[in-house]
Enzyme design. Structure first.
Site, PDB file in Angstrom:
ATOM      1  N   HIS A   1      -3.874   6.317   1.191  1.00 34.13           N
ATOM      2  CA  HIS A   1      -4.123   4.940   0.782  1.00 34.13           C
ATOM      3  C   HIS A   1      -5.466   4.692   1.350  1.00 34.13           C
ATOM      4  CE1 HIS A   1      -4.227   0.822   0.496  1.00 34.13           C
ATOM      5  NE2 HIS A   1      -4.182   0.397   1.688  1.00 34.13           N
TER       6      HIS A   1
ATOM      7  N   ASN B   1     -10.014  -1.793  -1.079  1.00 33.49           N
ATOM      8  CA  ASN B   1      -8.653  -1.652  -0.876  1.00 33.49           C
ATOM      9  C   ASN B   1      -7.916  -2.500  -2.160  1.00 33.49           C
ATOM     10  OD1 ASN B   1      -6.043  -1.652  -0.035  1.00 33.49           O
ATOM     11  ND2 ASN B   1      -6.339  -1.926   1.863  1.00 33.49           N
TER      12      ASN B   1
ATOM     13  N   CYS C   1       0.751  -1.179   0.018  1.00 28.18           N
ATOM     14  CA  CYS C   1      -0.060  -0.031   0.230  1.00 28.18           C
ATOM     15  C   CYS C   1       1.124   1.229  -0.052  1.00 28.18           C
ATOM     16  CB  CYS C   1      -0.974   0.119   1.254  1.00 28.18           C
ATOM     17  SG  CYS C   1      -1.868  -1.566   1.320  1.00 28.18           S
TER      18      CYS C   1
END
Lengths: 338, 76
Positions: A264, A294, A114
């Site tokens: 993120h 995500n 990430c």
């Protein structure tokens, strides 16, 4: 007479971003309380014969079309993934060939999650401002779904597959549009977000494929993605907010000096907790995960692309990017949107 | 730590309407708490110098039990 020695000074900036999400969509349970909390209604999942490099090539193709790029003008490909096609060769070499980049193009893989987009921007800036490259394609792509056990709700509802391609180029003008940066790493957190088996240290065997049930009823094996949600949350709230504050202090800035913030896109609850802790106004804070989840290293470029399309980040906006996650690894940077 | 501040934070954590959590509010069994709820409560206390652990919440049945845990920690 003293000869004047000229020193070439190069600057870098983001010229454009495109992204690609797989067509197959999986819904999270709308009645489940956690669905509202994490802010993810659906995710895009790669098909069994669709891999991160395929998504990456689709994103690059879109970027070529949108920006009308001649592939021969690209002199470097940076590919960030944790879902490589093979141990070797580097997937970036395969992508170079598939999308028709010239053989004079440099290509390398980065294994980061990430935080990967921000790290990739730092590498791209370095290559351009050192005069080593002029046009770089930074590609992020992952298919975490292939690591996730379908009966492990602790991770299944969070992660979606996706790819983003960003063109970073040499820019005219007196200042760079990318940077400064601040980075962080703490390998003590490695075990809290990990696929334990499948590498050389613990090869995939029949034993590693044996499933077990955790205390919350989630099923996984050692070849699946494991996440200690509490520890990851703890890390994010403490370390990320500290890093952002340190970055601001180092550069004598405050939150008010930024027009927009793209963190993120871990989950909406965590983003909101970070936003509240850092006192960032809601209208300046990107939340773009409702329909994709995500997407690991692609979450920041996807959010940037969408916010640009929505008119949230007009030309000249100063934006703070914050990547954090698996490793632990984190990075903060400032960009000027062109 | 003020009770209304803790109640407000807890309402945020469990996504409850503001002003609905009191010491008598019954809570889900701890086994049903999601990891984000546990983690955010621990971080909230940790940032205020209260070092509770996940195991400390296992017998919590009402919001008042959490208040008692905090009070016991402070008394120690």
């Amino acid at each position: 007479m003293v000869a004047k020695v000229g020193v070439d000074v190069y600057h870098s900036g983001i010229k454009g971003i495109e992204y690609y999400l797989p067509e197959h969509e999986e819904q999270n349970d709308p009645i489940e309380r956690l669905t509202a909390k994490i802010g993810i209604n659906s995710r895009r999942i790669a098909m069994p014969n669709e891999f991160a490099s395929d998504l990456a090539c689709r994103a690059i193709d879109k970027l070529f079309r949108t920006l009308d790029i001649n592939p021969n003008e690209v002199d470097f490909l940076l590919y960030c993934t944790q879902s490589p096609d093979y141990f070797l060769p580097s997937t970036s070499c395969l992508i170079q060939n598939r999308v028709g980049l010239p053989t004079s193009c440099g290509a390398l893989d980065m294994n980061l999650g990430c935080s990967g987009f921000v790290y990739g921007l730092a590498l791209a800036k370095g290559l351009i401002e050192a005069g080593t490259a002029r046009n770089i394609i930074l590609v992020t792509s992952d298919t975490y779904s292939k690591f996730i056990n379908p009966r492990d709700k602790s991770v299944k509802v969070l992660f979606g597959d996706g790819a983003a391609a960003t063109l970073v180029s040499r820019m005219d003008g007196p200042n760079s549009h990318i940077g400064p940066f601040e980075f962080g790493t703490d390998g003590k957190g490695a075990e809290n977000l990990i696929v334990p088996a499948g590498g050389l240290r613990e090869p995939s065997t029949g034993e590693s494929a044996i499933e077990y049930e955790d205390e919350k009823g989630n099923i996984r094996s050692r070849a699946n993605l494991y996440m200690n949600g509490s520890e990851i949350y703890n890390f994010a709230i403490k370390e990320v907010s500290h890093c952002v504050q340190s970055f601001l202090d180092t550069h004598g800035e405050t939150i008010e000096d930024y027009d927009y913030f793209v963190f993120h896109q871990a989950n909406a609850y965590m983003l909101e907790a970070l936003r509240r802790k850092l006192c960032i106004p809601q209208e300046k804070f990107s939340v773009q995960l409702n329909d994709c989840g995500n997407t690991v290293s692609s979450s920041i470029p996807i959010a940037l692309c969408r916010e640009a399309e929505n008119g949230q980040i007009p030309h000249g906006s100063r934006i703070m990017l914050v990547g954090f996650g698996v490793g632990y690894s984190w990075a903060v940077c400032s960009i000027k949107w062109q | 730590m003020k009770l209304h501040e803790l109640a407000k934070e807890f309402e945020y954590i469990v996504q409850a309407e503001e002003g609905t959590v009191t010491v008598d509010t019954e809570l889900d069994s701890f086994a049903d708490w999601d990891s984000l709820a546990i983690a955010s409560l621990l971080v909230y206390f940790d940032e205020r110098g209260i070092g509770l652990r996940e195991a400390d919440f296992k017998n919590v049945r009402k919001f008042g039990d959490i208040v008692n845990l905090v009070e016991q920690y402070i008394e120690k």
